[in-house]
Design a protein around this motif. Structure first.
Motif, mmCIF file in Angstrom:
data_model
loop_
_atom_site.group_PDB
_atom_site.id
_atom_site.type_symbol
_atom_site.label_atom_id
_atom_site.label_comp_id
_atom_site.label_asym_id
_atom_site.label_seq_id
_atom_site.Cartn_x
_atom_site.Cartn_y
_atom_site.Cartn_z
ATOM 1 N N HIS A 263 0.839 -1.202 0.000
ATOM 2 C CA HIS A 263 0.000 0.000 0.000
ATOM 3 C C HIS A 263 0.872 1.249 0.000
ATOM 4 C CE1 HIS A 263 -3.686 -2.264 1.181
ATOM 5 N NE2 HIS A 263 -2.838 -2.999 1.893
ATOM 6 N N ALA B 107 3.252 3.597 -6.463
ATOM 7 C CA ALA B 107 2.564 2.307 -6.349
ATOM 8 C C ALA B 107 2.704 1.496 -7.635
ATOM 9 C CB ALA B 107 1.092 2.531 -6.018
ATOM 10 N N ALA C 206 2.243 -1.986 -6.053
ATOM 11 C CA ALA C 206 1.415 -1.772 -4.867
ATOM 12 C C ALA C 206 0.107 -1.120 -5.270
ATOM 13 C CB ALA C 206 2.157 -0.894 -3.872
#
Length: 329
Positions: A30, A43, A48
């Motif tokens: 995250h 991300a 992620a």
């Protein structure tokens, strides 16, 4: 494989995320950041997802967090992560308020989770070797520590206004280094400061140049000198003097090539910015965190270290205000 939620997708966050990926034993699940574009970019780079704080901390697969967001968010995130039972890696400072730091430490202790505070300089290979040699008795009993820490240039004034001031933002690293090298807790702080670099910093209520003297109960001394400007690069040096000799860790340069001719002897300037100067330290620091979590051993730089550095920073602020030495309990 330890799974992480990371708060903060800025330049430090990018460094930590890359080091997580390179470790081969951790995965970023995250990314949380108020800057949606930065969060999406980081991300996507590491496979992620972009999440909100509550969702990231509620994920049972997440065993640890990295807090690399703005300073004003650290305390709330530390408390939330502790209550969620996650191991905590928090960039310095934990908070700019000592009572708030104490509240964080109480929650961490109550939850029984490990916590590392990001004083990355302890993990610099040269500084770590210097400290190891002190412990091995290479220079006898430590008597004096001299720390030079100068930035290549001042940060934006907008940052200065929310930084907590030079002592809590910049010198706090040096306070931690001084404690580490002295091997004893300072009991007195005497600080001098001035505006010699940028008048706008003074107008914002801060200083840009400082010298600080620390003294321990046994009489050991440390001298820290800071400037927000060094025209030749990022100046980071430590000297430790003892009863049997001295140890010095100097600046890092792009190469060790030196030119000697009929005019002068010259070499490369120091590396220009902290991200390159401490690239190895950030990598080693993260691996030390992973080792401590995996082996259930104490963190090499714990939450109490973060507190003690802030105690010294607060004492320096008071000394600068009064012009007198300040005793530290």
């Amino acid at each position: 494989m330890l799974h992480f939620a990371q708060f903060g997708a800025g330049r430090i966050g990018a460094i930590h995320a890359a080091n997580l990926a390179a470790s081969g034993r951790a995965r970023l699940r995250h990314v949380v950041d108020v800057n949606a574009a930065a969060a999406e970019s980081l991300a996507a780079k590491h496979g992620a997802r972009v999440s909100e704080t509550a969702a990231a901390l509620a994920d049972p697969e997440v065993g640890a967090v990295i807090i690399a967001s703005s300073t004003d968010t650290h305390a709330d995130l530390v408390i939330a992560a502790a209550r969620a039972g996650k191991a905590i890696f928090c960039e310095k400072p934990i908070d700019l308020s000592l009572p708030r730091v104490d509240a964080c430490l109480a929650e961490v202790k109550k939850a029984g989770v490990p916590m590392l505070v990001g004083f990355n300089r302890r993990f610099d290979p040269s500084f770590a070797e210097l400290h190891r040699r002190i412990g091995a008795g290479a220079i006898g009993t430590v008597e004096q520590v001299v720390i030079t820490s100068r930035d290549p240039g001042p940060p934006p004034v907008a940052y200065i206004k929310v930084s907590g001031g030079l002592f809590r933002d910049m010198t706090i690293h040096d306070f931690d280094m001084a404690r580490w090298m002295l091997g004893e807790e300072p009991v007195e702080v005497f600080a001098h400061g001035a505006n010699l670099v940028d008048p706008a910093i003074g107008a914002a209520g801060d200083i840009d140049s400082a010298m600080v003297l620390l003294k321990t109960a046994s009489g050991r001394m440390a001298h820290i000198n800071n400037s927000r400007r060094a025209s030749y690069g990022y100046d980071q040096r430590v000297e430790v003097f003892g009863s049997g000799g001295r140890l010095i860790a100097g600046n890092r340069t792009p190469t060790t090539v030196e030119l000697a001719d009929g005019n002068a002897v010259s070499a490369d300037k120091p590396l220009h910015f902290f991200l390159e100067r401490y690239a190895d330290a950030y990598r080693i620091e993260l691996n030390a965190f992973l080792d401590a979590v995996a082996n259930k051993t104490p963190m090499p730089v714990g939450a109490e270290d973060g507190r003690q550095a802030l105690v010294l920073a607060d004492a320096a602020v008071e000394s600068l205000r009064t012009g007198k030495p300040v005793r530290v309990a």
